[in-house]
Structure formats: C-alpha cells, structure tokens
Design an enzyme around this catalytic site. Structure first.
Site, PDB file in Angstrom:
ATOM      1  N   LYS A 264      16.938  -0.921   8.810  1.00 39.56           N
ATOM      2  CA  LYS A 264      15.889  -0.396   7.645  1.00 39.56           C
ATOM      3  C   LYS A 264      16.448  -0.037   6.676  1.00 39.56           C
ATOM      4  O   LYS A 264      17.237   0.559   6.163  1.00 39.56           O
ATOM      5  CB  LYS A 264      15.205   0.818   8.744  1.00 39.56           C
ATOM      6  CG  LYS A 264      14.247   1.526   7.569  1.00 39.56           C
ATOM      7  CD  LYS A 264      13.646   2.425   8.338  1.00 39.56           C
ATOM      8  CE  LYS A 264      12.817   3.326   7.364  1.00 39.56           C
ATOM      9  NZ  LYS A 264      12.023   4.502   7.800  1.00 39.56           N
ATOM     10  N   ASP A 269      11.378   6.155   0.203  1.00 37.74           N
ATOM     11  CA  ASP A 269      10.062   6.379   1.080  1.00 37.74           C
ATOM     12  C   ASP A 269       9.221   7.536   0.668  1.00 37.74           C
ATOM     13  O   ASP A 269       9.581   8.866   0.914  1.00 37.74           O
ATOM     14  CB  ASP A 269      10.249   6.548   2.553  1.00 37.74           C
ATOM     15  CG  ASP A 269       9.157   6.727   3.412  1.00 37.74           C
ATOM     16  OD1 ASP A 269       8.241   6.384   3.054  1.00 37.74           O
ATOM     17  OD2 ASP A 269       9.514   7.067   4.794  1.00 37.74           O
ATOM     18  N   LYS A 276       4.055  11.828   1.482  1.00 37.92           N
ATOM     19  CA  LYS A 276       4.999  13.051   1.937  1.00 37.92           C
ATOM     20  C   LYS A 276       4.881  14.310   1.086  1.00 37.92           C
ATOM     21  O   LYS A 276       4.654  14.223   0.006  1.00 37.92           O
ATOM     22  CB  LYS A 276       6.516  12.628   1.890  1.00 37.92           C
ATOM     23  CG  LYS A 276       6.823  11.559   2.992  1.00 37.92           C
ATOM     24  CD  LYS A 276       8.367  11.534   3.059  1.00 37.92           C
ATOM     25  CE  LYS A 276       8.632  10.152   3.986  1.00 37.92           C
ATOM     26  NZ  LYS A 276       8.321  10.532   5.243  1.00 37.92           N
ATOM     27  N   ASP A 287      16.472   6.517   2.885  1.00 38.22           N
ATOM     28  CA  ASP A 287      15.783   5.648   4.113  1.00 38.22           C
ATOM     29  C   ASP A 287      16.309   4.125   4.086  1.00 38.22           C
ATOM     30  O   ASP A 287      15.621   3.458   4.983  1.00 38.22           O
ATOM     31  CB  ASP A 287      14.317   5.913   3.917  1.00 38.22           C
ATOM     32  CG  ASP A 287      13.435   5.745   5.016  1.00 38.22           C
ATOM     33  OD1 ASP A 287      14.149   6.109   6.213  1.00 38.22           O
ATOM     34  OD2 ASP A 287      12.178   5.716   4.824  1.00 38.22           O
ATOM     35  N   ASP A 346       3.299   6.000   6.014  1.00 37.71           N
ATOM     36  CA  ASP A 346       4.277   6.665   6.148  1.00 37.71           C
ATOM     37  C   ASP A 346       5.153   6.072   7.542  1.00 37.71           C
ATOM     38  O   ASP A 346       6.537   6.448   7.556  1.00 37.71           O
ATOM     39  CB  ASP A 346       4.261   8.285   6.161  1.00 37.71           C
ATOM     40  CG  ASP A 346       5.635   8.762   5.878  1.00 37.71           C
ATOM     41  OD1 ASP A 346       6.623   8.089   5.424  1.00 37.71           O
ATOM     42  OD2 ASP A 346       5.841   9.960   6.060  1.00 37.71           O
ATOM     43  N   GLU A 348       6.302   3.317   8.166  1.00 34.05           N
ATOM     44  CA  GLU A 348       6.639   1.952   7.094  1.00 34.05           C
ATOM     45  C   GLU A 348       7.780   1.241   7.852  1.00 34.05           C
ATOM     46  O   GLU A 348       7.868  -0.006   7.790  1.00 34.05           O
ATOM     47  CB  GLU A 348       6.777   2.170   5.609  1.00 34.05           C
ATOM     48  CG  GLU A 348       7.893   2.591   5.160  1.00 34.05           C
ATOM     49  CD  GLU A 348       8.598   4.121   5.621  1.00 34.05           C
ATOM     50  OE1 GLU A 348       7.593   4.666   6.153  1.00 34.05           O
ATOM     51  OE2 GLU A 348       9.993   4.104   5.860  1.00 34.05           O
ATOM     52  N   ARG A 350       8.951   0.974  10.848  1.00 35.30           N
ATOM     53  CA  ARG A 350       8.768  -0.136  11.815  1.00 35.30           C
ATOM     54  C   ARG A 350       7.905  -1.486  11.523  1.00 35.30           C
ATOM     55  O   ARG A 350       8.040  -2.326  12.237  1.00 35.30           O
ATOM     56  CB  ARG A 350       7.919   0.652  12.915  1.00 35.30           C
ATOM     57  CG  ARG A 350       6.848   1.201  12.735  1.00 35.30           C
ATOM     58  CD  ARG A 350       6.037   2.229  13.610  1.00 35.30           C
ATOM     59  NE  ARG A 350       6.646   3.398  13.259  1.00 35.30           N
ATOM     60  CZ  ARG A 350       6.605   4.603  14.094  1.00 35.30           C
ATOM     61  NH1 ARG A 350       5.635   4.736  14.912  1.00 35.30           N
ATOM     62  NH2 ARG A 350       7.543   5.781  13.609  1.00 35.30           N
TER      63      ARG A 350
HETATM   64  N1  BES Z   1      11.710   7.874   7.052  1.00 33.30           N
HETATM   65  C1  BES Z   1      10.865   8.531   7.763  1.00 33.30           C
HETATM   66  C2  BES Z   1      11.517   9.185   8.813  1.00 33.30           C
HETATM   67  C3  BES Z   1      12.704  10.273   8.434  1.00 33.30           C
HETATM   68  C4  BES Z   1      12.322  11.754   8.403  1.00 33.30           C
HETATM   69  C5  BES Z   1      13.944   9.880   8.052  1.00 33.30           C
HETATM   70  C6  BES Z   1      13.400  12.551   8.046  1.00 33.30           C
HETATM   71  C7  BES Z   1      14.791  10.787   7.796  1.00 33.30           C
HETATM   72  C8  BES Z   1      14.671  12.036   7.789  1.00 33.30           C
HETATM   73  C9  BES Z   1       9.728   7.574   8.325  1.00 33.30           C
HETATM   74  O1  BES Z   1       9.492   6.581   7.715  1.00 33.30           O
HETATM   75  C10 BES Z   1       8.715   8.427   8.288  1.00 33.30           C
HETATM   76  O2  BES Z   1       7.940   8.999   7.580  1.00 33.30           O
HETATM   77  N2  BES Z   1       8.233   8.455   9.727  1.00 33.30           N
HETATM   78  C11 BES Z   1       6.883   9.427  10.025  1.00 33.30           C
HETATM   79  C12 BES Z   1       6.400   8.633  11.402  1.00 33.30           C
HETATM   80  C13 BES Z   1       4.943   8.981  11.616  1.00 33.30           C
HETATM   81  C14 BES Z   1       4.048   8.887  10.445  1.00 33.30           C
HETATM   82  C15 BES Z   1       4.463   8.226  12.844  1.00 33.30           C
HETATM   83  C16 BES Z   1       7.489  10.535  10.881  1.00 33.30           C
HETATM   84  O3  BES Z   1       8.661  10.709  11.260  1.00 33.30           O
HETATM   85  O4  BES Z   1       6.927  11.658  10.351  1.00 33.30           O
HETATM   86 ZN    ZN Z   2      10.961   5.794   6.277  1.00 38.00          ZN
HETATM   87 ZN    ZN Z   3       7.777   7.164   6.131  1.00 40.10          ZN
END
Ligand code: BES
Ligand code: ZN
Ligand code: ZN
Length: 500
Positions: A264, A269, A276, A287, A346, A348, A350
């Site tokens: 990834k 992000d 966020k 990220d 968010d 993103e 996947r």
């Molecule tokens: N990049 C984030 C995940 C992340 C969180 C990485 C903390 C490193 C540290 C990812 O893109 C994300 O925001 N995921 C969301 C998914 C949800 C919206 C289904 C999450 O984990 O809240």
């Molecule tokens: Zn992310």
């Molecule tokens: Zn994200």
C-alpha cells in the site's frame, strides 16, 4: 553510513573507543573480564557486585577507563538466561548496548558475539549486524546542528570462534538486509511535502536502476486506461496524480517459483471527504510503508540473488480533499471488473490494493501473493505495537510466514479470517462495499474480506502493518516516532527460503 566488519582476533586488542559485552545471567568471570579488570585497576568484580550486575535481561553497566588522555568505555549488557533463545530479547540487548555506546559520543564500537544455545553462530552474526545497523539509523536530515554529532561509524563484530565462509556470507547478507530496512524507514520518515506518488515512483526507478531490477511506472492516464478505478479514485483528488509501480526480478533458474509482493502506497492519508480528525492524521505520511517496504525488498532480493522470481507492485496515491476527489457513495469499477461502493473515503487502502492485487495475479500468475499494508486502526488495537496482523486462509502459507516472523524479527499475530466474515463487505448497490458492516467490529478482518475479492486462485496472505510500521515504542533498535521498515526483514527471509 556505518561500516560493519567481522574479526576473530582478540576482542580487547581491537581499535575501538567502546566495547560491548553481552553477558548471560550468572556469567563466569572469564579471561576477557579479567583482562578488562586488570586494565582498569582490578575492581571490575567489585563494581559488578556493588551495582548488582549479574547479567539479568535489561541490565546495563558502563565502565569508563582512562588511558593517556582519552576514555574507552566497556559496556556490559545483560542477556538474561534462556530468554535469548527468543531472538527478539537478544536484539533488544544488542540495541541497548549500542545506544549506550552512542551516548558516550564515540565513533567506534567492538562487540563480542556471545554464543546462544539453539541459535547458529551465523544467525547470531546476521541478527547482530542487522540490529546494530537498524539502531544506528537516524532521520536527522532536517536538523541544523551547531556541531556535527559524533556518530558510530565503525563496528567490529568479534567472534570467539574461527570464522567460516558461511559466517562471512551472513554478514554480507545482513548488510544488504539492513540497508533495505533503513532505506524503507527513510522513505517513510520523509514527510508528504517530499514524498508524493510522483517522487516515490521516481525513487523506485532510481533504486531499481541501482540494483538492476526492471521498474515500470504507469501514470494516471494509463491507470484509467487499464481500468484501475480504485487507484484512480483515491489518487484523483490530489495535485500529484496516482502511479502504479511494477518491479520485476528474475532468478537465474528457468523454472524458479514466483512470489508477488504488493504494498500500500498512500503517501498521505487525510481520510478524504471522510476527513480524519486531529490526533489521527498527523502520522499519515507513514501510509506508504507497505510500498516502501516492497520496493526495497525486491532490490535486496536482487542483491542477494535469490533463487525465486519476485514481482513487486506498489499502487501510489495521495488521499486528499479537493473538488476533484472521490465521494462517499461513489461506485467504482476495478481492474478485474468487480465494483465497490465507497462507504468511507478513509478506507482507501483496500481500494488501491484491489487493483494492484488483481494486476499482479492476472499478469504474472505468481505462486503466492503477499501484501503489506497500513490498512486499519482496528489492527493496531487488536495486536499492539509488536506484531503485524496476519490474515490468510492458506494454512501452508501461514506456517511459512509464522516461521520467518520469528527468525526475521518482524513478528506476526494471526487474526480470524474465515468465509463467514465475508458477508461483512456485502451491499445492495455494488458487488462489495469498502467500509463493511460495523456490527461485525473486526476491522482488520473486514479489510482482508474486501481484498479477498481481488485474488481469485493464488495462495495469498494479507499483512496489516498498521501496528508496526511507525512509532513503535520501547524498542531500542528503532528511532522514537519514526518509520520501522516493518515487513522488509520478513519478506526477505520468506523469499530467500521459499521453495513453493
Ligand atoms: N491508513 C489508515 C489506517 C491506519 C490507522 C494506519 C492508524 C496506521 C495507523 C486507513 O486508511 C484507514 O483510515 N482505515 C480506516 C478504515 C475504516 C474507515 C473502515 C480505519 O482503520 O479507521
Ligand atoms: Zn490509509
Ligand atoms: Zn484511510
């Protein structure tokens, strides 16, 4: 950069400003300790006694010895007893000793390699060298030092046993591995005003050239043309459009197996329109840790001349907010023809991985696919900072990965991933949705369920490195608040040992 060399001559005869000795609990006061005692006024044993230093894990003691106007530091680090059989404890002891030497502002250190039951000498050499090099990494390019800091530049690993060709090879390999880990960390540590999809793809091209790895970069128009609706949607909100990096390493043998590694690469992000909040966005330059890891892994593999073909695929995008960005509710079509509803901009990672996984499978028919991704916050809460989440339905692959997780130092913890959970990503408006049903809670599994729609028939493992990629606490071989290079050591060990 630090130079690490191996020696099998007398430890104390080395030209170094500091000496690190790793001692097991209730160690013997042997010839080396006696010699240190004799050059320091014969009080080392009493010093150990007074400080209650018995070699317990975590204990550390420094003896400065003055000679002709300068100091030499003898640093004693406790290894504990059987704990060191789990190499992770050993790594931390090594790093602790190196940090202590660093604290004394010396430019050279000699380390006496201990012998540890159940661990080969070669493995000790390799692990010690990788760990030392990782400990000495520092992201300090942007600090205006009044005076250049004294850094450790010369490391001598001293073996009590006569060195073999295999020992020397272990050091050469360790230097390649550590270099890949530290280069990955540097890409992660560089902030988003330096690293964007364009500049990161340029780094991939540069590293590929350096190590003779064929590197192709697809631009946004090509991404659209190929039908990569996920990667395009995530990347189109940024002034720096998305890129797809594909790197190929070919083994010498014609019938070698092929491992595809996918990382990834979200260079920042923000969350997109599902932005966020404060406290969750600050570290999001990390990220792209998966992409940085696969780019550097394949370069290391080329240097190590692995007997396995490797394909690295890195979908790169910056998830931003603008008049051109994607919206919650959008429906996307991916490289393999499937569609998804964007429930949350968010989620993103996947979306970009979907296209990259499908691309790797279709164009290279690899024997195995492994993806590395900072995919979910849920995984961080599930496993803590010392494990990445491992999600796979392939038992053989799980075993192979869990084995190298222990030896490499990139620990894994397996998380639930069964058919029943796949209902989580269903929606009535498209084939799947990217946010999943919240009732299921299991966020890391949810990510894997989404991704599973993009790998049809290849044994595949998803590794969620959100817990381990950045700002891992209390680990002396990492820099506080920085990138770790999680997954690089793991993938290199996996590929080097892969037999199909
Ligand atoms: N990049 C984030 C995940 C992340 C969180 C990485 C903390 C490193 C540290 C990812 O893109 C994300 O925001 N995921 C969301 C998914 C949800 C919206 C289904 C999450 O984990 O809240
Ligand atoms: Zn992310
Ligand atoms: Zn994200």
């Amino acid at each position: 950069m630090v130079a690490i060399v191996l020696q099998d001559k007398s430890f104390l005869a080395q030209k170094a400003k500091s000496f690190v000795l790793l001692l097991h609990t209730n160690f013997k006061f042997d010839a080396v300790l006696k010699e240190i005692s004799s050059i320091s006024g014969e009080y080392l044993e009493a010093f150990f006694k007074e400080k209650k230093f018995i070699g317990k894990w975590g204990q550390i003691l420094t003896l400065p010895v003055h000679n002709k106007g300068s100091f030499t530091y003898y640093i004693f680090v406790g290894l504990g007893d059987s704990k060191t059989e789990v190499l992770e404890y050993y790594r931390r002891s090594v790093a602790q000793g190196i940090r202590a030497a660093q604290g004394h502002k010396v430019d050279s250190v000699a380390v006496l390699l201990p012998s540890i039951s159940k661990i080969d000498h070669e493995e000790i050499i390799r692990t010690t060298a990788v760990t030392i090099s990782m400990t000495l990494y520092a992201f300090d390019d942007f600090i205006s030092f009044k005076e250049a800091p004294v850094k450790i530049e010369h490391v001598t690993l001293v073996s009590a046993k006569k060195l073999t060709a295999a020992d020397k090879k272990a050091l050469t390999q360790a230097i390649v591995i550590a270099d890949a880990v530290n280069k990955t960390r540097k890409l992660i540590d560089l902030p988003a005003n330096f690293i964007n999809p364009i500049t990161l793809s340029e780094k991939a091209v540069e590293y590929g050239k350096e190590h003779k790895v064929k590197t192709t970069v697809f631009n946004q128009a090509e991404i659209i043309k190929m039908g990569m609706g996920g990667l395009n949607a995530v990347g189109m909100g940024s002034q720096h459009g998305p890129r797809l990096v594909v790197m190929e390493y070919k083994a010498k043998a014609k019938n070698a197996p092929t491992v595809a590694i996918v990382g990834k690469g979200i260079t920042f992000d923000s969350g997109g329109l599902n932005i966020k909040p404060t406290g969750y966005m600050e570290d999001m330059k990390d990220d792209m840790s998966g992409a940085a890891a696969v780019i550097n892994t394949i370069c290391a593999i080329a240097q190590l001349e692995a007997p396995v073909n490797v394909i690295a695929v890195a979908p790169l995008a910056e998830n931003m907010v603008s008049s051109k960005c994607n919206h919650p509710g959008d429906i996307l079509r991916f490289y393999n023809g499937k569609t998804a509803l964007v429930g949350n901009t968010d989620a993103e990672g996947r979306l970009v991985l979907a296209d990259a996984l499908a691309y790797a499978e279709k164009n290279y028919t690899p024997d195995v696919i492994i993806d590395l991704a900072t995919l979910t916050g849920a995984c961080v809460y599930a496993v803590g900072p010392f494990f990445s989440g491992l999600l796979t339905q392939d038992e053989k692959l799980a075993k192979q990965l869990e084995k190298v997780a222990v030896t490499s130092g990139d620990a894994l913890w397996r998380l639930p991933f069964i058919e029943l959970y796949k209902k989580m990503v269903e929606t009535s408006f498209a084939d799947i949705c990217n946010d999943g049903k919240t009732k299921y809670k299991a966020g890391a599994t949810n990510g894997a369920c989404f991704l599973s729609h993009f790998v049809e028939k290849t044994p595949w493992a998803h590794i969620d490195i959100a817990p381990t990629a950045f700002d891992v606490p209390d680990t002396p071989y990492y820099q506080n608040g920085g990138g770790t290079g999680a997954g690089v050591r793991l993938l290199i060990d996996f590929i080097m040992n892969y037999e199909g």
